[in-house]
Design a protein around this motif. Structure first.
Motif, short mmCIF file in Angstrom:
data_model
loop_
_atom_site.label_atom_id
_atom_site.label_comp_id
_atom_site.label_asym_id
_atom_site.label_seq_id
_atom_site.Cartn_x
_atom_site.Cartn_y
_atom_site.Cartn_z
N UNK A 1 -66.68 42.15 -62.83
CA UNK A 1 -65.24 42.27 -62.62
C UNK A 1 -64.68 40.90 -62.29
N UNK A 2 -63.42 40.74 -62.58
CA UNK A 2 -62.78 39.48 -62.24
C UNK A 2 -62.75 39.31 -60.73
N UNK A 3 -63.15 38.11 -60.27
CA UNK A 3 -63.25 37.87 -58.82
C UNK A 3 -62.31 36.75 -58.37
N UNK A 4 -61.06 36.86 -58.80
CA UNK A 4 -60.06 35.93 -58.27
C UNK A 4 -59.74 34.75 -59.16
N UNK A 5 -59.54 35.01 -60.44
CA UNK A 5 -59.16 33.92 -61.35
C UNK A 5 -57.78 33.37 -60.98
N UNK A 6 -57.58 32.11 -61.24
CA UNK A 6 -56.27 31.51 -61.00
C UNK A 6 -55.22 32.13 -61.91
N UNK A 7 -55.63 32.48 -63.12
CA UNK A 7 -54.75 33.19 -64.06
C UNK A 7 -55.28 34.62 -64.16
N UNK A 8 -54.53 35.64 -63.73
CA UNK A 8 -55.00 37.02 -63.82
C UNK A 8 -55.34 37.39 -65.26
N UNK A 9 -56.39 38.14 -65.48
CA UNK A 9 -56.78 38.51 -66.85
C UNK A 9 -55.66 39.17 -67.63
N UNK A 10 -54.86 40.01 -66.98
CA UNK A 10 -53.76 40.70 -67.68
C UNK A 10 -52.74 39.69 -68.19
N UNK A 11 -52.43 38.67 -67.39
CA UNK A 11 -51.49 37.65 -67.81
C UNK A 11 -52.09 36.81 -68.94
N UNK A 12 -53.36 36.49 -68.83
CA UNK A 12 -54.04 35.71 -69.87
C UNK A 12 -54.06 36.48 -71.19
N UNK A 13 -54.29 37.81 -71.11
CA UNK A 13 -54.28 38.63 -72.33
C UNK A 13 -52.88 38.67 -72.94
N UNK A 14 -51.86 38.70 -72.11
CA UNK A 14 -50.48 38.69 -72.61
C UNK A 14 -50.19 37.40 -73.37
N UNK A 15 -50.63 36.28 -72.82
CA UNK A 15 -50.42 34.99 -73.50
C UNK A 15 -51.21 34.94 -74.81
N UNK A 16 -52.43 35.51 -74.79
CA UNK A 16 -53.24 35.53 -76.01
C UNK A 16 -52.52 36.30 -77.11
N UNK A 17 -51.90 37.42 -76.75
CA UNK A 17 -51.16 38.20 -77.74
C UNK A 17 -49.99 37.40 -78.31
N UNK B 1 -64.46 48.38 -66.93
CA UNK B 1 -64.15 48.79 -68.30
C UNK B 1 -62.68 49.12 -68.48
N UNK B 2 -62.06 49.70 -67.49
CA UNK B 2 -60.63 50.02 -67.60
C UNK B 2 -59.81 48.75 -67.81
N UNK B 3 -60.15 47.73 -67.03
CA UNK B 3 -59.43 46.47 -67.18
C UNK B 3 -59.71 45.83 -68.54
N UNK B 4 -61.00 45.82 -68.94
CA UNK B 4 -61.35 45.24 -70.24
C UNK B 4 -60.65 45.98 -71.38
N UNK B 5 -60.52 47.27 -71.23
CA UNK B 5 -59.84 48.06 -72.26
C UNK B 5 -58.36 47.71 -72.34
N UNK B 6 -57.72 47.57 -71.19
CA UNK B 6 -56.29 47.23 -71.15
C UNK B 6 -56.05 45.83 -71.69
N UNK B 7 -56.89 44.89 -71.33
CA UNK B 7 -56.69 43.50 -71.78
C UNK B 7 -56.90 43.37 -73.29
N UNK B 8 -57.91 44.08 -73.82
CA UNK B 8 -58.14 44.03 -75.26
C UNK B 8 -56.98 44.68 -76.02
N UNK B 9 -56.51 45.84 -75.49
CA UNK B 9 -55.42 46.54 -76.17
C UNK B 9 -54.15 45.69 -76.19
N UNK B 10 -53.94 44.87 -75.18
CA UNK B 10 -52.74 44.02 -75.13
C UNK B 10 -52.71 43.02 -76.27
#
Length: 347
Positions: A223-239, A263-272
């Protein structure tokens, strides 16, 4: 003794010759025009001596012609005509056209982001030989098979833990990807799992990519353990940047609570990003995931074909110079023979 080429083979060889400047052939009739033109005449002042014969007798010298006019004759005109024809052929710039050379231009860049956190040391998988194998070892085995199927795509490698690192930029040298992945060691990137930072660095790597299709495959067991850029935000930029991300959660069902992949987070980030999320609970499952990715991402490639050209103008040019030299040599030889005969007649 080698067989002579047939007419068909000779025609095929001639078909490989092209002319870069065919309009130069219009200069060939100029040779005929030169034949029809009158010879060049020039007027010069001269002194006429009415007692020339007496002057010669008094000096004791024999008169010699003041100029030698080279006579061409039929062979000479033939040599000049051939030389002119060869010169015109050289001016037309003949080229030998080689068979087409086809080059495949990749249209998809893949970036594999592999988790090297200490949890990847867990030996809850079995390798191809059936022996227990840690999670990173299984990733290495299956990734090698995937690389063989995508031989025409450029592939890069990024590893991450507490810090992400680019191991291999996008390349068609898949052997380098295999070698660097084999040399990667668990824990070399730190003890934490910074998924958001890994995605952020991946986007920076994709900035150098000009491929129309760009795909990120992120493999992690944590699981993400405190990235400077949250995975959800990084996935949004990737999209926003047109990067599709597929995520793979690695780990068996025997993982202890809190140590399994998010897995829930990985699923949401990939779907984004328009991608998909997968679970890999055994080697066969991870192999099937790579097979699905191979089917999802089409193998579209641009084929560029070019025909190398080699200039041949130096051959007819050399022939032209050789014929001119031969013509001059024969004319001088004929003139020398004529002069000697004249001297013998005077004696």
């Amino acid at each position: 003794m080698a067989d002579l080429p047939s007419w068909t083979e000779l025609a095929a060889l001639l078909a490989q010759v092209e002319w870069a400047l065919p309009a130069a052939a219009l200069a060939w009739p100029l040779a005929l025009a030169m034949l029809l033109l009158p010879p060049h005449r020039s007027r010069r002042t001269a002194l006429r001596v009415p007692f020339f014969a007496l002057a010669v007798q008094g000096s004791g010298e024999k008169p010699r012609p003041g100029a030698v006019v080279l006579r061409h004759g039929a062979p000479g005109w033939l040599l000049l005509g051939l030389a002119w024809t060869a010169a015109v052929a050289a001016a037309m710039q003949p080229q030998w056209v080689e068979p087409p050379v086809t080059r495949v231009q990749p249209t998809r860049d893949w970036l594999l982001a592999v988790d090297l956190s200490p949890s990847m040391r867990t030996a809850d998988f079995r390798g191809a030989d059936g022996r227990p194998l840690d999670r990173l070892g299984v990733v290495r085995e299956v990734t090698e098979e995937f690389l063989e199927r995508r031989s025409a795509d450029r592939i890069g490698l990024l590893v991450f833990g507490q810090q992400p690192f680019v191991q291999v930029p996008f390349t068609l040298d898949h052997a380098a990807v295999r070698a660097l992945l084999a040399e990667s060691r668990i824990g070399m990137a730190g003890t934490r799992t910074m998924i958001g930072d890994a995605i952020g660095l991946a986007l920076r790597v994709f900035e150098e990519s000009e491929a129309p299709h760009r795909t990120l495959v992120l493999l992690t067991d944590g699981r993400d353990t405190g990235s400077r850029v949250p995975p959800a935000k990084a996935a949004e930029i990737a999209a926003q940047r047109g990067v599709r991300m597929h995520t793979v959660a690695i780990g068996t069902a025997a993982a202890r609570p809190g140590e399994e992949a998010d897995f829930a987070g990985l699923q949401a980030w990939a779907a984004a990003t328009g991608g998909r999320a997968f679970r890999a609970t055994d080697r066969a499952g991870l192999q099937a995931i790579y097979g699905e990715l191979d089917a999802i991402e089409k193998r579209d490639h641009e084929t560029q074909s070019a025909r190398p050209r080699r200039p041949l103008f130096h051959w007819p040019l050399g022939v032209a110079l050789g014929l001119l030299g031969l013509h001059v040599a024969l004319a001088l030889l004929a003139s020398a023979v004529s002069s000697r005969r004249g001297e013998a007649g005077d004696d």
